[in-house]
Write a protein that holds these residues in place. Structure first.
Motif, PDB file in Angstrom:
ATOM      1  N   TYR A 105       0.877  -1.348   0.085  1.00 11.02           N
ATOM      2  CA  TYR A 105       0.063  -0.064  -0.125  1.00 11.02           C
ATOM      3  C   TYR A 105       0.852   1.348   0.011  1.00 11.02           C
ATOM      4  O   TYR A 105       0.278   2.414   0.019  1.00 11.02           O
ATOM      5  CB  TYR A 105      -0.827  -0.155   1.280  1.00 11.02           C
ATOM      6  CG  TYR A 105      -1.965  -1.051   1.215  1.00 11.02           C
ATOM      7  CD1 TYR A 105      -1.811  -2.091   2.030  1.00 11.02           C
ATOM      8  CD2 TYR A 105      -2.920  -1.301   0.088  1.00 11.02           C
ATOM      9  CE1 TYR A 105      -2.722  -3.468   2.080  1.00 11.02           C
ATOM     10  CE2 TYR A 105      -3.769  -2.169  -0.064  1.00 11.02           C
ATOM     11  CZ  TYR A 105      -3.800  -3.284   0.902  1.00 11.02           C
ATOM     12  OH  TYR A 105      -4.639  -4.059   0.743  1.00 11.02           O
ATOM     13  N   GLY A 106       2.252   1.198  -0.103  1.00  6.44           N
ATOM     14  CA  GLY A 106       2.856   2.276  -0.370  1.00  6.44           C
ATOM     15  C   GLY A 106       4.264   2.059   0.678  1.00  6.44           C
ATOM     16  O   GLY A 106       4.326   2.834   1.786  1.00  6.44           O
ATOM     17  N   TRP A 107       5.283   1.435   0.535  1.00  5.85           N
ATOM     18  CA  TRP A 107       6.271   1.149   1.325  1.00  5.85           C
ATOM     19  C   TRP A 107       7.599   2.414   1.466  1.00  5.85           C
ATOM     20  O   TRP A 107       7.802   2.218   2.494  1.00  5.85           O
ATOM     21  CB  TRP A 107       7.143  -0.082   0.770  1.00  5.85           C
ATOM     22  CG  TRP A 107       7.916   0.173  -0.466  1.00  5.85           C
ATOM     23  CD1 TRP A 107       7.470  -0.095  -1.511  1.00  5.85           C
ATOM     24  CD2 TRP A 107       9.267   0.800  -0.459  1.00  5.85           C
ATOM     25  NE1 TRP A 107       8.372   0.282  -2.449  1.00  5.85           N
ATOM     26  CE2 TRP A 107       9.491   0.565  -1.891  1.00  5.85           C
ATOM     27  CE3 TRP A 107      10.168   1.012   0.291  1.00  5.85           C
ATOM     28  CZ2 TRP A 107      10.657   1.158  -2.288  1.00  5.85           C
ATOM     29  CZ3 TRP A 107      11.304   1.584  -0.170  1.00  5.85           C
ATOM     30  CH2 TRP A 107      11.645   1.581  -1.552  1.00  5.85           C
ATOM     31  N   TYR A 108       7.141   3.111   0.326  1.00  8.03           N
ATOM     32  CA  TYR A 108       8.024   4.384   0.385  1.00  8.03           C
ATOM     33  C   TYR A 108       7.444   5.565   0.927  1.00  8.03           C
ATOM     34  O   TYR A 108       7.891   6.604   1.042  1.00  8.03           O
ATOM     35  CB  TYR A 108       8.309   4.674  -1.045  1.00  8.03           C
ATOM     36  CG  TYR A 108       7.052   4.752  -1.923  1.00  8.03           C
ATOM     37  CD1 TYR A 108       6.614   3.572  -2.413  1.00  8.03           C
ATOM     38  CD2 TYR A 108       6.456   5.821  -1.873  1.00  8.03           C
ATOM     39  CE1 TYR A 108       5.351   3.428  -3.332  1.00  8.03           C
ATOM     40  CE2 TYR A 108       5.028   5.814  -2.834  1.00  8.03           C
ATOM     41  CZ  TYR A 108       4.659   4.451  -3.387  1.00  8.03           C
ATOM     42  OH  TYR A 108       3.338   4.465  -3.957  1.00  8.03           O
ATOM     43  N   ASP A 109       6.337   5.562   1.465  1.00  5.15           N
ATOM     44  CA  ASP A 109       5.579   6.585   2.013  1.00  5.15           C
ATOM     45  C   ASP A 109       5.787   6.959   3.480  1.00  5.15           C
ATOM     46  O   ASP A 109       5.595   6.317   4.384  1.00  5.15           O
ATOM     47  CB  ASP A 109       3.855   6.179   2.160  1.00  5.15           C
ATOM     48  CG  ASP A 109       3.264   7.582   2.336  1.00  5.15           C
ATOM     49  OD1 ASP A 109       1.784   7.161   2.766  1.00  5.15           O
ATOM     50  OD2 ASP A 109       3.630   8.754   2.972  1.00  5.15           O
ATOM     51  N   VAL A 110       6.719   7.878   3.499  1.00  5.94           N
ATOM     52  CA  VAL A 110       7.347   8.088   4.970  1.00  5.94           C
ATOM     53  C   VAL A 110       6.253   8.545   6.012  1.00  5.94           C
ATOM     54  O   VAL A 110       6.372   7.873   7.259  1.00  5.94           O
ATOM     55  CB  VAL A 110       8.052   9.515   4.792  1.00  5.94           C
ATOM     56  CG1 VAL A 110       8.538   9.931   6.314  1.00  5.94           C
ATOM     57  CG2 VAL A 110       9.258   9.043   4.177  1.00  5.94           C
ATOM     58  N   SER A 111       5.088   9.223   5.642  1.00  6.59           N
ATOM     59  CA  SER A 111       3.955   9.394   6.621  1.00  6.59           C
ATOM     60  C   SER A 111       3.166   8.258   7.298  1.00  6.59           C
ATOM     61  O   SER A 111       2.526   8.138   8.071  1.00  6.59           O
ATOM     62  CB  SER A 111       3.080  10.381   6.023  1.00  6.59           C
ATOM     63  OG  SER A 111       2.410   9.536   4.677  1.00  6.59           O
ATOM     64  N   ALA A 112       3.258   7.004   6.379  1.00  9.16           N
ATOM     65  CA  ALA A 112       2.742   5.829   6.754  1.00  9.16           C
ATOM     66  C   ALA A 112       3.352   4.959   8.090  1.00  9.16           C
ATOM     67  O   ALA A 112       2.659   4.242   8.557  1.00  9.16           O
ATOM     68  CB  ALA A 112       2.624   5.124   5.626  1.00  9.16           C
ATOM     69  N   TYR A 113       4.613   5.274   8.099  1.00 13.81           N
ATOM     70  CA  TYR A 113       5.281   4.510   9.214  1.00 13.81           C
ATOM     71  C   TYR A 113       5.024   5.211  10.498  1.00 13.81           C
ATOM     72  O   TYR A 113       5.587   6.630  10.787  1.00 13.81           O
ATOM     73  CB  TYR A 113       6.724   4.598   8.946  1.00 13.81           C
ATOM     74  CG  TYR A 113       7.113   3.761   7.742  1.00 13.81           C
ATOM     75  CD1 TYR A 113       6.859   4.210   6.274  1.00 13.81           C
ATOM     76  CD2 TYR A 113       7.484   2.398   7.774  1.00 13.81           C
ATOM     77  CE1 TYR A 113       7.282   3.159   5.257  1.00 13.81           C
ATOM     78  CE2 TYR A 113       7.798   1.419   6.808  1.00 13.81           C
ATOM     79  CZ  TYR A 113       7.563   2.158   5.557  1.00 13.81           C
ATOM     80  OH  TYR A 113       7.749   0.948   4.347  1.00 13.81           O
ATOM     81  N   LYS A 114       4.694   4.717  11.686  1.00 14.64           N
ATOM     82  CA  LYS A 114       4.449   5.457  12.764  1.00 14.64           C
ATOM     83  C   LYS A 114       5.587   5.219  13.953  1.00 14.64           C
ATOM     84  O   LYS A 114       5.397   5.620  14.929  1.00 14.64           O
ATOM     85  CB  LYS A 114       3.006   4.734  13.445  1.00 14.64           C
ATOM     86  CG  LYS A 114       1.980   4.897  12.303  1.00 14.64           C
ATOM     87  CD  LYS A 114       1.682   6.427  11.944  1.00 14.64           C
ATOM     88  CE  LYS A 114       0.651   6.494  11.007  1.00 14.64           C
ATOM     89  NZ  LYS A 114       0.623   7.956  10.458  1.00 14.64           N
TER      90      LYS A 114
END
Length: 126
Positions: A105-114
């Protein structure tokens, strides 16, 4: 709450190798994604590689494809980043990170990582 601790950074000459490790605790092994990111001075944080847990599917940035390998050891709760043929442009602070969804779903999306580790410095000299 997921805790992440990186290790393995250092200084090498161009063409050398390093292996980073990220010890993880507190995560559930259902459709998680573990990623490695890097940030050089004056640049944005960028995705380097990611691996789906527990499935094991891997993802890479074009700039490291064929040189870097991400892997995970579920028994040790650890994710690794093997970096070969290092270049001066690989110099950066490297971070591991965790997100509560599948990498697809978007491994490169910095904002998705908490959850993020404290970072480990990698310096490659020419």
């Amino acid at each position: 709450q997921v805790q992440l601790v990186e290790s393995g950074g250092g200084s090498v000459q161009a063409g050398g190798s390093l292996r980073l490790a990220c010890a993880m605790s507190g995560a559930l092994y259902i459709n998680n994604c573990m990623g490695w990111f890097r940030q050089a001075p004056g640049k944005e944080r960028e995705g380097v590689a990611a691996v789906s847990i527990p499935g094991g599917r891997t993802y890479y940035a074009d700039s490291v494809m064929g040189r870097f390998t991400i892997s995970r050891d579920n028994a040790k709760n650890t994710v690794y980043l093997q970096m070969n043929s290092l270049k001066p442009e690989d110099t950066a602070m490297y971070y591991c990170a965790h997100q509560w969804r599948n990498c697809i779903y978007g491994w490169y999306d910095v904002s998705a990582y908490k959850s993020w580790g404290q970072g480990t410095q990698v310096t490659v000299s020419s």
